[in-house]
Design an enzyme around this catalytic site. Structure first.
Site, PDB file in Angstrom:
ATOM      1  N   GLU A  58     -10.340  -6.201  -2.829  1.00  0.00           N
ATOM      2  CA  GLU A  58      -9.152  -5.602  -2.222  1.00  0.00           C
ATOM      3  C   GLU A  58      -9.176  -5.882  -0.727  1.00  0.00           C
ATOM      4  O   GLU A  58      -8.587  -6.835  -0.273  1.00  0.00           O
ATOM      5  CB  GLU A  58      -9.093  -4.106  -2.536  1.00  0.00           C
ATOM      6  CG  GLU A  58      -7.686  -3.589  -2.503  1.00  0.00           C
ATOM      7  CD  GLU A  58      -7.438  -2.394  -3.409  1.00  0.00           C
ATOM      8  OE1 GLU A  58      -6.415  -1.764  -3.215  1.00  0.00           O
ATOM      9  OE2 GLU A  58      -8.260  -2.086  -4.299  1.00  0.00           O
ATOM     10  N   GLU A 108     -14.450   6.909  -0.961  1.00  0.00           N
ATOM     11  CA  GLU A 108     -13.021   6.823  -1.267  1.00  0.00           C
ATOM     12  C   GLU A 108     -12.514   8.103  -1.934  1.00  0.00           C
ATOM     13  O   GLU A 108     -11.427   8.585  -1.626  1.00  0.00           O
ATOM     14  CB  GLU A 108     -12.788   5.638  -2.208  1.00  0.00           C
ATOM     15  CG  GLU A 108     -11.349   5.473  -2.656  1.00  0.00           C
ATOM     16  CD  GLU A 108     -11.128   4.164  -3.402  1.00  0.00           C
ATOM     17  OE1 GLU A 108     -12.114   3.617  -3.934  1.00  0.00           O
ATOM     18  OE2 GLU A 108      -9.977   3.704  -3.450  1.00  0.00           O
TER      19      GLU A 108
HETATM   20  C1  BGC Z   1      -6.712   1.462  -1.853  1.00  0.00           C
HETATM   21  C2  BGC Z   1      -6.269   2.679  -1.109  1.00  0.00           C
HETATM   22  C3  BGC Z   1      -4.794   2.575  -0.978  1.00  0.00           C
HETATM   23  C4  BGC Z   1      -4.285   2.714  -2.398  1.00  0.00           C
HETATM   24  C5  BGC Z   1      -2.839   2.840  -2.576  1.00  0.00           C
HETATM   25  C6  BGC Z   1      -6.166   1.575  -3.238  1.00  0.00           C
HETATM   26  O1  BGC Z   1      -6.574   0.598  -4.088  1.00  0.00           O
HETATM   27  O2  BGC Z   1      -8.067   1.291  -1.837  1.00  0.00           O
HETATM   28  O3  BGC Z   1      -7.022   3.137  -0.128  1.00  0.00           O
HETATM   29  O4  BGC Z   1      -4.198   3.395  -0.070  1.00  0.00           O
HETATM   30  O5  BGC Z   1      -4.786   1.695  -3.228  1.00  0.00           O
HETATM   31  O6  BGC Z   1      -2.681   3.823  -3.423  1.00  0.00           O
END
Ligand code: BGC
Length: 971
Positions: free
Chosen positions: A560, A831
């Site tokens: 990501e 997270e």
């Molecule tokens: C990210 C988040 C982001 C989110 C959106 C995720 O995969 O890691 O931090 O804000 O997607 O919902």
């Protein structure tokens, strides 16, 4: 040779003065210099501490910057903004004493800009009566390209005493700095070059080669270079990243991951390097440049596209110009074009998600060169090549292993004791056979059996593969075109001993690591009597380091690593206390705005390589409430912290476009439905999408009104307030029942209503009551908030008379809480609240990062409430902390706390300690600022002090620049 700052630069009195006033105290400088046995620096700093005679007392100027950079080269802003700091020189040096004579304030300033070579003056601002020392816009003759300028500041204090540059540098006044322009809009002669056309990724990294003749009378040389991909340049076999200086003041560490990540559909940054010292005067000049796929053509630009197709472009491209200036002023140029050659290098593959493979057995000399291919297209022509306005990514910190263990299968597990972003460095010491393969995998956590936990990396292979050259191999290998998020390495194929029970010199020399992040200066710190809270703060700072890699990212490890906009907006307030992020966010905001859809949707992440915002599919990934709103929130934070009005002016129309778009979509109902991600990752406390987006829309209209006022657009402000009122009524009608109770009851719901003003008095009381009951009784002193609610939680409680409850929540150690991960050994922010817990082990593996800064937004409360350092946002005369608030709210659970913040005007400090029935509060108001002080005791118990005046507000005092200590009665 690796460049690092040492006190060695404090060679003259003036430099020591500058250093001290920039941030450190002279005592710290002396200590550091003594440690390094740097006698000259010790002497200079001691001299600087010696009081100077009355007639020499002046204001001193330091920390001179242009567009937030030290002495930038290749700077293309036609109207650059200057900033500097003033501080007293003379008797008031080490003790900024509010009782002594001035200088305390700047009353006027004058800036003169000259062409460096000819000395020709291009701007004289004349004397301007102003106390401001930041955001001063250049108003002189148009700047010329490729030209060095000097700029000099002269200031007056309140007694009219003038501080001027002393050109001989023998006195304390040396207030001249430089900047150098780059292309400034002139066209590049160089062409985009690449290898044979192809559209596959994970390909070998080519190395390009161009030659210029020797230039015996060369006096100066600059390399201007960019890539659609990642480049690494060498001049005459010397590593430009290691051996040259760049324009940033923030650090001398080697740069990497250039040219950084921008919205490549519209723009790419170039960098300028001073390569004068590397030029061959009697030998030809050979530029060799590696070109990797990076953000432009690697997996990060393809993963979510249909069929993994390329998005920005098929393959990486390179563009460079070497300008060698001769004594007579003429310039010899070497520019990329069809006469360049290339061949594949030993980097067999390098990818941001998957890692790097390097085969040192490849005999590159035996490989024939091929002709480089010149690429031309309309799409390429549309990509503006812009100067590097952000901060360079650099190798910032060297880390050593804390432990090394061998698993039964022969894998070595190396633990650095810290989760971070960077790359390992390995040195085989010639112990391997030719062709031996060493494989290094990366992980943030270990499984219970001691193996690497890599499931959360999803499809990212995050692996380094190194093929050894054999016995004569010397030196260190470190991956160059990738980065990993990790604490642990799992090394397979290591040829011999790597470590033992204790880490020895040998193992440290075999394996170490570089933490890689954008070169921002540290500007804040916090410490208190509660070790767990201190560790939480450190974890937040590591979260910032790990996710400030040219773009503010969500996470650094899995497939990501994107500039998710909500993560950015919730963290930006804390981030801008911790570090000077002005240039970093300014650069990112440009890309965010370029990625805005034609209708007005700001993307959910920027850069938006998939162009989701423009092609929004209504379920996911396009624009989203709370995410896209970074387009308003981040500029506002830059305005309050750094006084940056330009970002507000530049983007205000885009902000309005986003708001109008949502209003249109609501079809006149003012019920908005954009909250794609809701209150993301809350603890079983979901809110409906319309609730979240209508509330956020209302709040953003209020913010837009404030922004409009800050830039003098009153009519727009009124319009926004009108939209707010309509939205508020629509919200209340839909989400409040007839008793004034919330229909959707979660902590975040109550926080929105209270913070965004979406209630009448009765509804406010109800919401607060619900919030307190839910926290204290229903959830037994626990939070349930997600990404959007969490940043509001402690502040809203505090503002509503619940500061004690805020402290209790913050200091809660059981799950879910901020401190729970700390008790479990976390070294960064996680997270999810439940990324790991004792009961269930690892959280949902489909999305489980251990290095996400969003919940670290709470650090702003440490500065603003625990220690009470806060901006005064809506007063234009206060911008950039020219005037600020000091209002600590000491919690009973803490014995002491202290913080500092190096504002644009200087260091603000605030620290308190409880003693028996007293509270001792120390604070510092930097030179040329004023603090509005609210004491943590009744105002009439505040001892009189010559630096303080009580205002008509009663509880608010005004404090002059100075260092203060107060002993106050405890309530
Ligand atoms: C990210 C988040 C982001 C989110 C959106 C995720 O995969 O890691 O931090 O804000 O997607 O919902």
């Amino acid at each position: 040779m690796k460049r690092r700052f040492t006190t060695g630069i404090a060679l003259c009195f003036a430099a020591a003065v500058c250093l001290a006033s920039a941030s450190d105290s002279l005592d710290e400088i002396i200590q550091a210099a003594e440690k390094e046995a740097n006698d000259e620096a010790v002497a200079a700093a001691r001299k600087a501490r010696t009081p100077v005679p009355e007639e020499r007392i002046r204001l001193s100027v330091s920390d001179m910057r242009v567009e937030y950079h030290g002495s930038p080269i290749g700077m293309d802003e036609p109207k650059p903004r200057f900033s500097y700091r003033v501080s007293p020189v003379g008797g008031a040096w080490t003790v900024l004493d509010p009782e002594t004579t001035p200088p305390k304030h700047q009353t006027a300033r004058r800036i003169v800009v000259k062409e460096k070579k000819s000395g020709r003056q291009v701007w004289d601002s004349g004397w301007v009566e102003s106390g401001e020392t930041i955001q001063i816009e250049y108003e002189g003759e148009p700047l010329k390209p490729f030209t060095a300028y000097t700029w000099t500041v002269t200031v007056k204090d309140e007694k009219g005493r003038i501080s001027e540059s002393d050109e001989t540098c023998t006195g304390p006044y040396y207030f001249t700095s430089t900047f150098e322009t780059g292309f400034l809009g002139t066209p590049w002669e160089a062409e985009w070059i690449g290898t044979e056309p192809h559209s596959e990724n994970l390909q070998p990294v080519p190395v390009f080669r161009g030659e210029a003749p020797s230039v015996p009378d060369a006096v100066e040389a600059r390399l201007y270079i960019t890539a659609l991909g990642l480049y690494k340049p060498y001049l005459n076999n010397r590593d430009i990243f290691e051996e040259t200086t760049t324009s940033s003041l923030s650090s001398g560490d080697p740069v990497c991951m250039t040219p950084g990540w921008t919205d490549y559909y519209h723009r790419v940054q170039y960098q300028a390097y001073d390569v004068t010292e590397l030029i061959g005067k009697n030998t030809k000049n050979v530029l060799t440049i590696y070109l990797a796929e990076g953000w432009y053509a690697g997996r990060i630009s393809r993963l979510w596209s249909d069929g993994n197709k390329p998005t920005y472009g098929d393959q990486p491209l390179l563009k460079a110009e070497l300008h060698i200036r001769r004594a007579d002023g003429s310039v010899v140029k070497l520019v990329t074009g069809k006469d360049w050659k290339y061949k594949d290098s030993r980097y067999v593959m390098s990818d941001i998600y998957d890692g790097e493979t390097y085969d040192s057995t490849i005999d590159t000399a035996a490989r024939p060169f091929k002709d480089a291919v010149v690429f031309k297209s309309e799409a390429l022509d549309r990509i503006a090549i812009e100067w590097n306005s952000g901060e360079f990514v650099r190798e910032r910190e060297r880390l050593s292993p804390k432990s090394i263990r061998k698993l039964d299968d022969g894998t070595w597990i190396v633990d650095f004791g810290q989760n971070f972003t960077g790359r390992e460095r390995i040195n085989l010491h010639g112990n391997a056979e030719k062709g031996d393969v060493v494989r290094v995998r990366h992980a943030e956590m270990l499984n219970p059996d001691g193996t690497l936990y890599t499931d959360n990396l999803r499809s990212a292979k995050a692996t380094t593969t190194y093929v050894s050259q054999g016995h004569h191999e010397i030196g260190v290998y470190e991956p160059q075109f990738t980065f990993y998020g990790f604490r642990y390495l799992g090394i397979e194929g290591w040829p011999n001993r790597l470590g033992a029970e204790t880490i020895d010199f040998f193992s440290r020399d075999c394996v170490s690591a570089e933490a890689v992040y954008s070169g921002l200066r540290k500007t804040g710190d916090f410490t208190c009597s509660e070790p767990l809270l201190n560790k939480l703060f450190q974890n937040i700072v590591w979260g910032q380091k790990s996710n400030f890699l040219d773009v503010p990212t969500d996470c650094p490890q899995r497939d990501e690593r994107l500039g998710w906009t909500a993560d950015t907006q919730v963290f930006a307030n804390a981030a801008t206390y911790n570090m000077d992020a002005a240039a970093f966010y300014t650069k990112w905001l440009r890309d965010l705005n370029l990625c805005q859809s034609p209708e007005g949707g700001y993307p959910s992440f920027a850069p938006d390589q998939y162009q989701y915002a423009a092609a929004k599919d209504d379920d996911f990934f396009g624009y989203a409430s709370g995410w896209s709103d970074a387009g308003l929130i981040v500029p506002w934070i830059l305005y309050t912290k750094y006084g940056d009005k330009r970002v507000l002016e530049l983007y205000f129309d885009n902000m309005v476009k986003w708001l109008d778009f949502q209003e249109r979509k609501s079809g006149g109902t003012y019920i908005i439905d954009n909250a794609v991600y809701g209150d993301w990752l809350n603890m079983d406390a979901d809110l409906s999408k319309p609730f979240v987006s209508t509330a956020y829309f209302a709040a953003m209209n209020t913010l837009a009104a404030r922004i409009a006022r800050a830039i003098g657009r009153e009519a727009d402000a009124l319009k926004r307030e009108e939209v707010f009122r309509k939205t508020k009524e629509a919200f209340r009608a839909r989400f409040m029942d007839e008793n004034g109770e919330l229909k959707e009851k979660t902590q975040t719901a109550a926080l929105f209503v209270l913070d965004f003003g979406l209630c009448d008095e009765k509804e406010r009381k109800n919401a607060l009551e619900f919030l307190v009951t839910d926290i204290t009784e229903t959830r037994k002193l626990h939070l349930s908030t997600g990404f959007l609610g969490t940043p509001l939680l402690l502040r809203v409680l505090t503002e509503n008379g619940q500061v004690d409850l805020a402290y209790k929540l913050l200091l809660q150690t059981s799950f879910p809480s901020w401190l729970y991960p700390v008790t479990q050994g976390a070294t960064t922010m996680w997270e999810r609240w439940d990324s790991w817990n004792e009961e269930r082990g690892f959280g949902d593996v489909s999305m489980n990062s251990f290095n996400h800064y969003a919940y670290g937004a709470v650090a702003d409360w440490f500065y603003e409430t625990i220690c009470g350092i806060r901006p005064i946002p809506d007063d234009p005369a206060a911008r950039g902390f020219k005037r600020f608030r000091l209002e600590p709210q000491p919690g009973h659970e803490l014995k002491s706390a202290s913080a500092h913040y190096d504002s644009a005007y200087g260091r603000i400090e605030s620290g308190w300690e409880r003693r028996e029935n007293e509270l001792v509060w120390n604070f510092t108001v930097p030179c040329n600022t004023t603090a509005e002080v609210v004491f943590p005791c009744p105002a009439d118990k505040v001892p009189a002090h010559p630096g303080l005046t009580r205002t008509e507000k009663g509880s608010v005092f005004l404090a002059k620049p100075g260092k203060y200590t107060f002993t106050l009665p405890l309530n």
